[in-house]
Design a protein around this motif. Sequence first.
Motif, PDB file in Angstrom:
ATOM      1  N   PRO A 495       0.833  -1.252  -0.135  1.00 14.10           N
ATOM      2  CA  PRO A 495      -0.085   0.000  -0.068  1.00 14.10           C
ATOM      3  C   PRO A 495       1.045   1.143  -0.083  1.00 14.10           C
ATOM      4  O   PRO A 495       0.361   2.261  -0.359  1.00 14.10           O
ATOM      5  CB  PRO A 495      -0.880  -0.159   1.276  1.00 14.10           C
ATOM      6  CG  PRO A 495      -0.142  -0.964   2.021  1.00 14.10           C
ATOM      7  CD  PRO A 495       0.722  -1.895   1.127  1.00 14.10           C
ATOM      8  N   ILE A 545      -5.853  -3.877   1.504  1.00 10.07           N
ATOM      9  CA  ILE A 545      -5.655  -2.421   1.282  1.00 10.07           C
ATOM     10  C   ILE A 545      -5.301  -2.268  -0.133  1.00 10.07           C
ATOM     11  O   ILE A 545      -4.513  -3.059  -0.591  1.00 10.07           O
ATOM     12  CB  ILE A 545      -4.389  -2.025   2.293  1.00 10.07           C
ATOM     13  CG1 ILE A 545      -4.683  -2.355   3.715  1.00 10.07           C
ATOM     14  CG2 ILE A 545      -3.977  -0.336   2.186  1.00 10.07           C
ATOM     15  CD1 ILE A 545      -3.376  -2.083   4.564  1.00 10.07           C
ATOM     16  N   THR A 548      -2.103   3.400  -2.603  1.00  6.69           N
ATOM     17  CA  THR A 548      -2.765   4.821  -3.206  1.00  6.69           C
ATOM     18  C   THR A 548      -1.579   5.729  -3.444  1.00  6.69           C
ATOM     19  O   THR A 548      -1.691   6.883  -3.662  1.00  6.69           O
ATOM     20  CB  THR A 548      -3.705   5.613  -2.471  1.00  6.69           C
ATOM     21  OG1 THR A 548      -3.187   5.599  -1.021  1.00  6.69           O
ATOM     22  CG2 THR A 548      -5.238   4.833  -2.589  1.00  6.69           C
ATOM     23  N   ALA A 558      -4.888   5.435  -6.791  1.00  7.14           N
ATOM     24  CA  ALA A 558      -5.292   6.685  -6.488  1.00  7.14           C
ATOM     25  C   ALA A 558      -6.380   7.413  -7.304  1.00  7.14           C
ATOM     26  O   ALA A 558      -7.349   7.900  -7.110  1.00  7.14           O
ATOM     27  CB  ALA A 558      -4.301   7.580  -5.958  1.00  7.14           C
ATOM     28  N   THR A 567     -11.004   8.645  -1.674  1.00 10.06           N
ATOM     29  CA  THR A 567      -9.619   8.763  -1.475  1.00 10.06           C
ATOM     30  C   THR A 567      -8.740   7.306  -1.290  1.00 10.06           C
ATOM     31  O   THR A 567      -7.705   7.193  -1.062  1.00 10.06           O
ATOM     32  CB  THR A 567      -9.456   9.727  -0.332  1.00 10.06           C
ATOM     33  OG1 THR A 567      -9.806   9.334   0.950  1.00 10.06           O
ATOM     34  CG2 THR A 567      -9.784  11.142  -0.810  1.00 10.06           C
ATOM     35  N   SER A 568      -9.657   6.509  -0.736  1.00  9.09           N
ATOM     36  CA  SER A 568      -8.981   5.009  -0.370  1.00  9.09           C
ATOM     37  C   SER A 568     -10.284   4.156  -0.336  1.00  9.09           C
ATOM     38  O   SER A 568     -11.526   4.473  -0.538  1.00  9.09           O
ATOM     39  CB  SER A 568      -8.662   4.966   1.051  1.00  9.09           C
ATOM     40  OG  SER A 568      -9.711   5.332   1.856  1.00  9.09           O
TER      41      SER A 568
END
Length: 784
Positions: A495, A545, A548, A558, A567-568
Amino acid sequence: MIFDRAATKHASIRKIALCAGASTLALAAATLPAKHAAAQQAPDQKTKIEEVVVTAEKRSASVQKTPISITAITGKELQAAGITNVLNLAEQVPGISFKTGGPGQTELEMRGLNSAGGNSPTVGFYVDETPITTFAYATSGKVVIDPDLYDLNRVEVLRGPQGTLYGGGSMGGTIRLITNQPVLNTYQGSLEAIGSGTQGGGPNGGFNLMANLPLVQDKAALRIVATDMYQSGWIDRIVLDPFPLPNNGGLTRGAVTSAPVSSQKDGVNWEHLQSARASLLVQPNENLTITPMGMFQTINSGGQSLVDVPPATEAHYEPFNDPEPIRDQFWLASLNIKYDLGWAQLVSTTAHWHHFLSQVQDGSEVLQDVLALPGYSVADGGIGNDPWTENDSASQTSEEIRLASTGDGRFQWLAGFFYDDVASTTEQYSVDPDAVPALGIATLFHELVAQTFEQKAVFGEASYQILPTVKFTAGLRYYDFDNTFNTTEYGFFGPYGTLQPGSSVTNEHDQGINPKFNLSFTPDPNLTLYATAAKGFRPGGGNEIVPTTGTEEGQACAASLAALGKTSNPAGYAPDSLWNYELGEKARFFDGRVTVNSAVYYEDWSQIQRNVTLSCGYIYTDNAGRANIYGGEVEVNGRVTNELTLNANFAYTDATYATTSLEAGVTKGQVLPDVPRVTTSQSVIWRHDLSDTYTLVARATNSYIDSRQDVTYYIDTLPAYDTVGGRVGLTSKKGWTAYFFVDNANNSHALLSAINSQVLNVPTLTRDSTLRPRTFGVDLVASF
């Protein structure tokens, strides 16, 4: 004249029941000799369709008297039809669809409820009273254990949500494997030997063994079952050098069929299954039975039954010689205690099982596509050989205790408590020292997911005979579960890029009630009509996860999330649920020679757990939208003459999204994945007595599966297919049978499922599972 024996006041009701299976029933009726239609004497029991007694409602009743959509196949019929595994079973039962990567890699689905998203299956799976359904983030989380089906008493397939009696994960239905129990005071045994050959593959063979051993007169007996089966592979692993690079800017695969072949390994998807089961029956007195049971199974395979698409030949093409072995181990220990109190029966089932699955998949081609490297080998600017490994481990401890009324009173009831504790870990990793010069790190990816799931539930069901012909049943289940999902990731595809690991913890807690309402009407002993409204649910879970930051891949993810307004990715997702509304009938005609069972239903599926595929190749699960599902099933069984039996079933499923979801990439009206609109199968069985000792038996079967849509990087449409099989042989009253058989006689090159890459989801490569080619063999059974 056919209906003269029925009461006149019920004639219109019978006509309604006939409509459910009109076309098939008409064919069966047309073939019945007139002398049987007019006969007034009591029918010969040998000409009747056998009534199977089931425990689907956790009390004994025949299929025809159980007001739910259910198929029951006896162990004797399983053996006679050559149905040896769960995939064979799914092709013969209406309303079941599946997603499979080969032996031990099959997800079962019913009535359009695909399990593509989430960590949990939509179909419950039981061995006797023990749930084998796993709520685990793993390849093994949604697949069935795929045991050999030797020495079963029966298989029960319950369609529609079974949430009241069977809990979460039975949203689409439940499949129960009911084993034969030890028999007191009688020595029994059987031995089955099977040998065959697969076209384009090789020899197959193995044996099944059963021994029933009395231990103490009237008090104790032991039953042992053992299996050892080998199935040859038919898919080749072909290594190319040089391996062609992708075309069209990385969107299409290179021409693998015309590249130079460096080496070839034939039949890599072989399978070796070994299993053993032992049950001990202890009966201290006529009211108490104690049955401990142990089961062990292992499947070793050289690789999944997957072919590369393109080119959809019987092969997997690789840049390096990377074997893809699979090792699957499962063991179960259970203790079932039944005590007859006279006015009620008390049942307790305690069980613990462990499931371990390890598999390897070649990742070199996928990583080249993702990283846009100039080649595969280090000399050509690549990162070399990159196999990816996944190890899944799950264990479950469960306890169910219930009390059910006995007797024939108008009021019947059942109440129980259920506890379930699941612990699972999933580890995925790829380490490549040759990647250091290009990527600056040897660990491409390492993920460890530790998950715990604890569930408590109380449930009850009660029925009341309002009138002699009308019964109302209501039930509910209150559930409360806690789910913890702990993820740690590290590596180039981690991640946060190459520098630091990332971790997350998701806690999901939910509680709710699953109600069920059923109204049945039995105007005469040969007809049952029913209406059902029932709710089902599936637990929520956590996500891995999605990177990004850091690498170009993280930046691409992202951007893909930003296009969805995020944003995630979400750390977790909530349960999904549905309401099922159903009308059904079960009818017997012509002195029990013909049965027609059918049902129509509507399902409203909300908060669907749906996979979201990002353009960077990562996938997460979220709750996205609703779906409406309409459909029906009909099963017709007919004894045309004393020697000829015809069976046919048909299922229709119209499963579409009711809303548009940008995140899930679906539009209103789009069909759900993995769901064939039409499935049907037919069989013809002819039995002819050659003497007082020997009977000639011939059987022909055909199964048709409509086209399906599967989702990988793209939406893939898998063509419809049908398969033909046959068996002919002798049965003897001396206790032996001998069959010659052919499976997939038409040698259908069917594509069963499109499978996401274990590594990342890319546009250049999809791998589809395929059907075993034409196989001829001999099946010998001796019973004593």
